[in-house]
Scaffold this active site. Structure first.
Site, short mmCIF file in Angstrom:
data_model
loop_
_atom_site.label_atom_id
_atom_site.label_comp_id
_atom_site.label_asym_id
_atom_site.label_seq_id
_atom_site.Cartn_x
_atom_site.Cartn_y
_atom_site.Cartn_z
N MET A 196 1.22 -8.53 2.56
CA MET A 196 2.63 -8.10 2.72
C MET A 196 3.00 -7.73 4.16
O MET A 196 3.33 -8.12 5.13
CB MET A 196 3.13 -7.32 1.71
CG MET A 196 4.54 -6.70 1.78
SD MET A 196 5.44 -8.35 1.48
CE MET A 196 5.69 -8.50 -0.34
N LYS A 197 2.04 -6.38 4.34
CA LYS A 197 2.28 -5.53 5.67
C LYS A 197 1.55 -6.47 6.90
O LYS A 197 2.00 -6.03 8.02
CB LYS A 197 1.61 -4.09 5.60
CG LYS A 197 0.07 -4.12 5.35
CD LYS A 197 -0.08 -2.67 5.52
CE LYS A 197 -1.66 -2.11 5.42
NZ LYS A 197 -2.51 -3.15 4.70
N GLY A 198 0.86 -7.31 6.88
CA GLY A 198 0.24 -8.19 8.02
C GLY A 198 -0.66 -7.39 8.92
O GLY A 198 -1.37 -6.49 8.36
#
Ligand code: B12
Length: 243
Positions: free
Chosen positions: A125-127
Site C-alpha cells: 500500500m505505502k509503496g
C-alpha cells in the site's frame, strides 16, 4: 560522443577499484593488488588503502587510469516500458474504461531469497519513494505472498485467484541462483501448460528487461522501478493481447 570515467579532471580516465585478496595484509599483498589492476590494462596504478579482513585475507582500494572510452551515441537500451508511464489515477482510469474489470496481480520473492523490501516496494500500500504500491490501486487486486515462496506455491496461488500477472522478485544473485530460480519458474509453468496464461514479470537489483525476456518472462525491472512502471507494463500487455 566518446565518454570515459573521470576523477579529478574530465576525461582523465580515473577508475576506483575495491577488492579482496586471499593473502595477509602487508607490502606483498599491496604489490599483488597493484599488479592485478595493472594486468587489467590500467596505468598509473596506486593502491591507496589496504586492511586486514581476517587471518590470511585482506582488502584493497586502488586507482588506475584508462584511455578506453565508450561511444555514448551507439548505446541502446531495452526498457520494459517506453516514455509514457501512467500515474496511479491514469492507470485506474484505463483499466476501468478499456479493460472493464479489476486486474489481479500476484507477487513474491521466490526460492530461498528472504529479501522482501523490493517486492514490497512494488506491491505494498505505502509503496516506495513517493510512489504508491499496487495495493493502493483501486482497480488492481494485489496479492503479495512475501519472501521465500517456492515457485510451485506461487504458481498454485496465481491459478487459484485467476491472476492476470505474476511478479517474481530475486535479489540474491550469488552463484547465479536467481537465474536457476527464474528458469525453474518458467519450466514449471511450461510443464503445466500455463506459460501463456499469465503476464510474467521478474524484478530485482540485477534484473533488466533484456535478461528477463531471455529467461522467458514478458518483462523485467531493476533498480529504480516503481509500481507505476509495473502497472503500465501490465495494462499495455493486456490491451495488446486483446488486440
Ligand atoms: C536489507 C537487506 C537484507 C535483509 C532483508 C530484510 C527484508 N525483509 O527484506 C536481511 C538482513 C534479512 C538480509 C539477508 C541476507 N542478505 Co541482504 N541485503 C539487504 C540490503 C542491505 C538492502 C536490500 C533492500 O532492501 N534494498 C531496497 C529495495 C527497495 O531495493 P531492491 O531490493 O533492489 O528493489 C528494487 C528493485 O530491484 C526492484 N525490484 C525488486 N524486486 C522486484 C520485483 C518486481 C516484480 C519488480 C517489478 C521490481 C522489483 O524494485 C525495487 C524498488 O525500486 C542489500 C544491500 C543493498 N544495499 O542493496 C543486501 C544484499 C541484497 N544482501 C545480500 C546477502 C548476501 C544477504 C544474505 C545471503 C547474507 C547472509 N550471508 O546471510 C542474506 C540472505 C538470506 C536469504 N535467504 O535470502 C547481498 C546480495 C549479494 C548478491 N549479489 O547476491 C546484498 C547485495 C548485500 C551485499 N552487498 O553483499 N539482507
Amino acid at each position: 560522443m566518446i565518454i570515459r570515467p573521470y576523477g579529478d579532471t574530465l576525461d582523465d580516465g580515473a577508475v576506483q577499484f575495491s577488492f579482496t585478496l586471499p593473502v595477509p595484509e602487508g607490502p606483498r599483498g599491496r604489490e599483488a593488488a597493484r599488479l592485478f589492476v595493472e594486468k587489467l590494462g590500467f596505468r598509473h596504478v596506486d593502491v591507496v588503502h589496504s586492511s586486514a579482513l581476517a587471518n590470511g585475507f585482506s582488502m584493497y582500494v586502488a586507482y588506475g587510469k584508462t584511455e578506453l572510452g565508450i561511444d555514448y551515441d551507439t548505446i541502446q537500451i531495452e526498457d520494459a516500458v517506453g516514455e509514457k508511464v501512467y500515474t496511479m489515477a491514469e492507470a485506474c482510469e484505463v483499466i476501468q474504461t478499456r479493460i472493464g474489470r479489476k486486474l489481479v496481480v500476484v507477487g513474491a520473492c521466490t526460492g530461498f531469497d528472504a529479501h522482501t523490501v523490493g517486492i514490497d516496494a512494488i506491491m505494498n500500500m505505502k509503496g516506495y519513494n513517493h510512489h504508491y504500491g499496487l495495493e493502493r490501486y483501486g482497480q488492481i487486486e494485489a496479492h503479495n505472498l512475501g519472501a521465500q515462496v517456492p515457485n510451485e506455491k506461487l504458481i498454485d496461488y496465481a491459478v487459484k485467484v485467476n491472476a492476470d500477472a505474476i511478479l517474481v522478485s530475486q535479489i540474491v544473485t550469488q552463484k547465479d541462483v536467481h537465474l536457476q530460480n527464474l528458469t525453474e519458474f518458467i519450466e514449471l509453468l511450461q510443464a503445466r501448460g500455463l506459460r501463456e496464461r499469465f503476464i510474467l514479470i521478474a524484478g530485482g537489483t540485477r534484473i533488466g528487461n533484456k535478461l528477463a525476456v531471455e529467461l522467458g518472462f514478458d518483462g523485467g525491472f531493476g533498480k529504480g522501478s516503481y509500481a507505476d512502471h509495473v502497472a503500465t507494463f501490465i495494462i499495455d500487455r493486456m490491451l495488446e493481447k486483446r488486440g
